[in-house]
Design an enzyme around this catalytic site. Structure first.
Site, PDB file in Angstrom:
ATOM      1  N   ALA A 237      44.279  32.238  30.262  1.00 28.34           N
ATOM      2  CA  ALA A 237      45.606  32.780  30.560  1.00 28.34           C
ATOM      3  C   ALA A 237      45.497  34.299  30.512  1.00 28.34           C
ATOM      4  CB  ALA A 237      46.603  32.270  29.527  1.00 28.34           C
TER       5      ALA A 237
ATOM      6  N   GLU B 213      41.299  24.581  30.466  1.00 30.96           N
ATOM      7  CA  GLU B 213      42.418  23.628  30.550  1.00 30.96           C
ATOM      8  C   GLU B 213      42.695  23.246  32.004  1.00 30.96           C
ATOM      9  OE1 GLU B 213      44.614  26.475  28.187  1.00 30.96           O
ATOM     10  OE2 GLU B 213      44.982  24.965  26.664  1.00 30.96           O
TER      11      GLU B 213
ATOM     12  N   GLU C 286      41.096  30.569  21.918  1.00 31.48           N
ATOM     13  CA  GLU C 286      42.434  31.044  21.538  1.00 31.48           C
ATOM     14  C   GLU C 286      42.513  31.501  20.088  1.00 31.48           C
ATOM     15  OE1 GLU C 286      41.817  28.398  23.405  1.00 31.48           O
ATOM     16  OE2 GLU C 286      43.199  28.370  25.113  1.00 31.48           O
TER      17      GLU C 286
ATOM     18  N   GLY D 176      42.821  28.894  29.182  1.00 32.04           N
ATOM     19  CA  GLY D 176      43.567  28.278  30.280  1.00 32.04           C
ATOM     20  C   GLY D 176      42.678  27.858  31.446  1.00 32.04           C
TER      21      GLY D 176
HETATM   22  N1  CAA Z   1      43.353  37.930  30.607  1.00 28.68           N
HETATM   23  C1  CAA Z   1      43.507  39.146  31.182  1.00 28.68           C
HETATM   24  N2  CAA Z   1      42.457  39.889  31.617  1.00 28.68           N
HETATM   25  C2  CAA Z   1      41.224  39.381  31.456  1.00 28.68           C
HETATM   26  C3  CAA Z   1      41.000  38.124  30.864  1.00 28.68           C
HETATM   27  C4  CAA Z   1      42.135  37.386  30.437  1.00 28.68           C
HETATM   28  N3  CAA Z   1      42.024  36.160  29.903  1.00 28.68           N
HETATM   29  N4  CAA Z   1      39.662  37.916  30.835  1.00 28.68           N
HETATM   30  C5  CAA Z   1      39.086  38.977  31.396  1.00 28.68           C
HETATM   31  N5  CAA Z   1      40.015  39.874  31.764  1.00 28.68           N
HETATM   32  C6  CAA Z   1      39.805  41.171  32.413  1.00 28.68           C
HETATM   33  C7  CAA Z   1      39.323  42.222  31.441  1.00 28.68           C
HETATM   34  O1  CAA Z   1      40.398  42.788  30.726  1.00 28.68           O
HETATM   35  C8  CAA Z   1      38.636  43.190  32.379  1.00 28.68           C
HETATM   36  O2  CAA Z   1      39.621  43.973  33.005  1.00 28.68           O
HETATM   37  P1  CAA Z   1      39.381  45.574  33.167  1.00 28.68           P
HETATM   38  O3  CAA Z   1      38.189  45.690  34.085  1.00 28.68           O
HETATM   39  O4  CAA Z   1      40.650  46.070  33.779  1.00 28.68           O
HETATM   40  O5  CAA Z   1      39.099  46.105  31.800  1.00 28.68           O
HETATM   41  C9  CAA Z   1      38.039  42.291  33.457  1.00 28.68           C
HETATM   42  O6  CAA Z   1      38.750  41.055  33.358  1.00 28.68           O
HETATM   43  C10 CAA Z   1      36.570  42.000  33.226  1.00 28.68           C
HETATM   44  O7  CAA Z   1      36.413  41.485  31.919  1.00 28.68           O
HETATM   45  P2  CAA Z   1      35.448  42.144  30.805  1.00 28.68           P
HETATM   46  O8  CAA Z   1      35.249  43.604  31.066  1.00 28.68           O
HETATM   47  O9  CAA Z   1      35.958  41.751  29.466  1.00 28.68           O
HETATM   48  O10 CAA Z   1      34.083  41.388  31.155  1.00 28.68           O
HETATM   49  P3  CAA Z   1      32.912  41.008  30.135  1.00 28.68           P
HETATM   50  O11 CAA Z   1      31.796  40.514  30.967  1.00 28.68           O
HETATM   51  O12 CAA Z   1      32.652  42.120  29.206  1.00 28.68           O
HETATM   52  O13 CAA Z   1      33.503  39.781  29.270  1.00 28.68           O
HETATM   53  C11 CAA Z   1      34.642  37.699  28.910  1.00 28.68           C
HETATM   54  C12 CAA Z   1      33.835  38.579  29.896  1.00 28.68           C
HETATM   55  C13 CAA Z   1      33.742  37.276  27.735  1.00 28.68           C
HETATM   56  C14 CAA Z   1      35.119  36.470  29.664  1.00 28.68           C
HETATM   57  C15 CAA Z   1      35.845  38.520  28.369  1.00 28.68           C
HETATM   58  O14 CAA Z   1      36.543  39.091  29.467  1.00 28.68           O
HETATM   59  C16 CAA Z   1      36.828  37.711  27.570  1.00 28.68           C
HETATM   60  O15 CAA Z   1      36.549  37.406  26.420  1.00 28.68           O
HETATM   61  N6  CAA Z   1      37.986  37.395  28.181  1.00 28.68           N
HETATM   62  C17 CAA Z   1      39.057  36.700  27.465  1.00 28.68           C
HETATM   63  C18 CAA Z   1      38.727  35.242  27.275  1.00 28.68           C
HETATM   64  C19 CAA Z   1      39.839  34.559  26.504  1.00 28.68           C
HETATM   65  O16 CAA Z   1      40.107  34.871  25.365  1.00 28.68           O
HETATM   66  N7  CAA Z   1      40.488  33.566  27.138  1.00 28.68           N
HETATM   67  C20 CAA Z   1      41.571  32.834  26.525  1.00 28.68           C
HETATM   68  C21 CAA Z   1      42.887  33.470  26.854  1.00 28.68           C
HETATM   69  S1  CAA Z   1      44.223  32.795  25.921  1.00 28.68           S
HETATM   70  C22 CAA Z   1      44.611  31.366  26.711  1.00 28.68           C
HETATM   71  O17 CAA Z   1      44.024  30.973  27.694  1.00 28.68           O
HETATM   72  C23 CAA Z   1      45.756  30.608  26.071  1.00 28.68           C
HETATM   73  C24 CAA Z   1      46.090  29.333  26.702  1.00 28.68           C
HETATM   74  O18 CAA Z   1      45.514  28.304  26.438  1.00 28.68           O
HETATM   75  C25 CAA Z   1      47.238  29.274  27.595  1.00 28.68           C
END
Ligand code: CAA
Length: 274
Positions: free
Chosen positions: A80, A128, A148, A125
């Site tokens: 998400a 999911e 999460e 998400g």
């Molecule tokens: N939401 C918003 N933006 C996201 C994102 C997310 N889930 N995942 C990645 N991005 C964005 C980053 O902010 C970044 O944007 P910018 O270039 O503007 O800074 C871009 O995508 C590239 O990501 P990274 O620079 O972080 O890339 P990386 O290779 O260093 O890391 C990653 C990759 C490990 C996937 C890391 O991006 C990450 O940990 N993302 C979040 C993963 C996460 O926590 N997902 C769960 C979300 S909560 C959820 O999903 C709840 C639910 O069940 C409904």
């Protein structure tokens, strides 16, 4: 961008703002989550686009298979959209979750097989969404997880329930409470994915599988999915009774007559979906 409801029948591409709905071959749909700059993170509008795209496919009687993937070569969906939801109120977060619940349920309930093609990060998400498809094909670069707890929240789009049903309570709770991410080979071992495929071949292998499904009796494929979908929430005996009734129903179709005649005549069947 406004939704375009009209789906052309061959090599069609239906444009939404955050997803692309293509029909690369007759009956085979490809839904691509298309926000590669944020690793295809699901904001509210994207989930709504998914729901509308699924609705488009559901109204096409010629639809045979839906493939779901993420744009780019880094992610299926990285979760998400954290930036978008960071300041949500509790009610907004609840509404977001329930809206996705309905969208993913409609995907799950599509009357045709749905396959997630996971080409990279498949987190939160994203995992999911993939688990709401009937099965998952993973590239060797795929990474799965429900991270999460790292953000101080629970899964919100069904992850606590679907992961549990797919890999069992012990493994699901380990992954959900540690946030540990698993690579494709482990995802295969724990039963989260059906096959691991070299990244460069993922789309072609998925298309091969989709063509195989599209070559079978269309009514039988749809009814098989329906029985499996309904039966999993029933007791075994009544689910098998439902299967028997549906089996009987297939004998009212041209496809049953053609399929069995073709077997006897030792030739490939020519199904019409009637
Ligand atoms: N939401 C918003 N933006 C996201 C994102 C997310 N889930 N995942 C990645 N991005 C964005 C980053 O902010 C970044 O944007 P910018 O270039 O503007 O800074 C871009 O995508 C590239 O990501 P990274 O620079 O972080 O890339 P990386 O290779 O260093 O890391 C990653 C990759 C490990 C996937 C890391 O991006 C990450 O940990 N993302 C979040 C993963 C996460 O926590 N997902 C769960 C979300 S909560 C959820 O999903 C709840 C639910 O069940 C409904």
């Amino acid at each position: 961008m406004a939704q375009q409801n009209v789906v052309r029948k061959e090599a069609a591409s239906v444009a939404f703002e955050n997803v692309i709905l293509d029909q690369p071959e007759t009956g085979i749909y490809l839904l691509t989550i298309n926000r590669p700059k944020v690793l295809n993170a699901l904001n509210w509008d994207t989930v709504e686009d998914i729901e509308r795209a699924v609705q488009s496919v559901s109204t096409d009687p010629g639809a045979r298979v839906l493939l779901v993937t993420g744009a780019g070569d880094r992610a299926f969906v990285a979760g998400a959209d954290i930036t978008a939801m960071a300041n949500y109120t509790p009610m907004q977060a609840k509404d977001y979750s329930l809206m996705a619940l309905h969208a993913f349920r409609n995907l799950e309930d599509l009357p045709i097989p749905t396959v997630a093609l996971v080409n990279g990060y498949c987190l939160g998400g994203g995992c999911e969404l993939a688990m709401s498809c009937d099965w998952i094909l993973a590239s060797d670069k795929a990474v799965f997880g429900q991270p999460e707890v790292n953000l101080g929240v629970t899964p919100g789009f069904g992850g606590s329930q679907r992961l549990l049903r797919m890999v069992g309570k012990a493994m699901a709770l380990e992954l959900l409470t540690t946030g540990r991410q698993v690579k494709a080979d482990e995802a295969l071992r724990i039963g989260l994915v059906n096959h691991v495929i070299p990244a460069a071949e993922l789309m072609e292998k998925a298309m091969e599988q989709a063509r195989l499904i599209a070559s079978k009796g269309p009514v039988a494929v749809r009814l098989t999915k329906e029985v499996a979908q309904r039966g999993q929430d029933m007791d075994l005996f009544n689910a098998c009774v439902l299967e028997g009734e549906v089996f009987g129903l297939t004998f009212s179709t041209d496809d049953q007559k053609e399929g069995m005649r073709a077997f006897v005549e030792k030739r490939p069947a020519r199904f019409t979906g009637k």
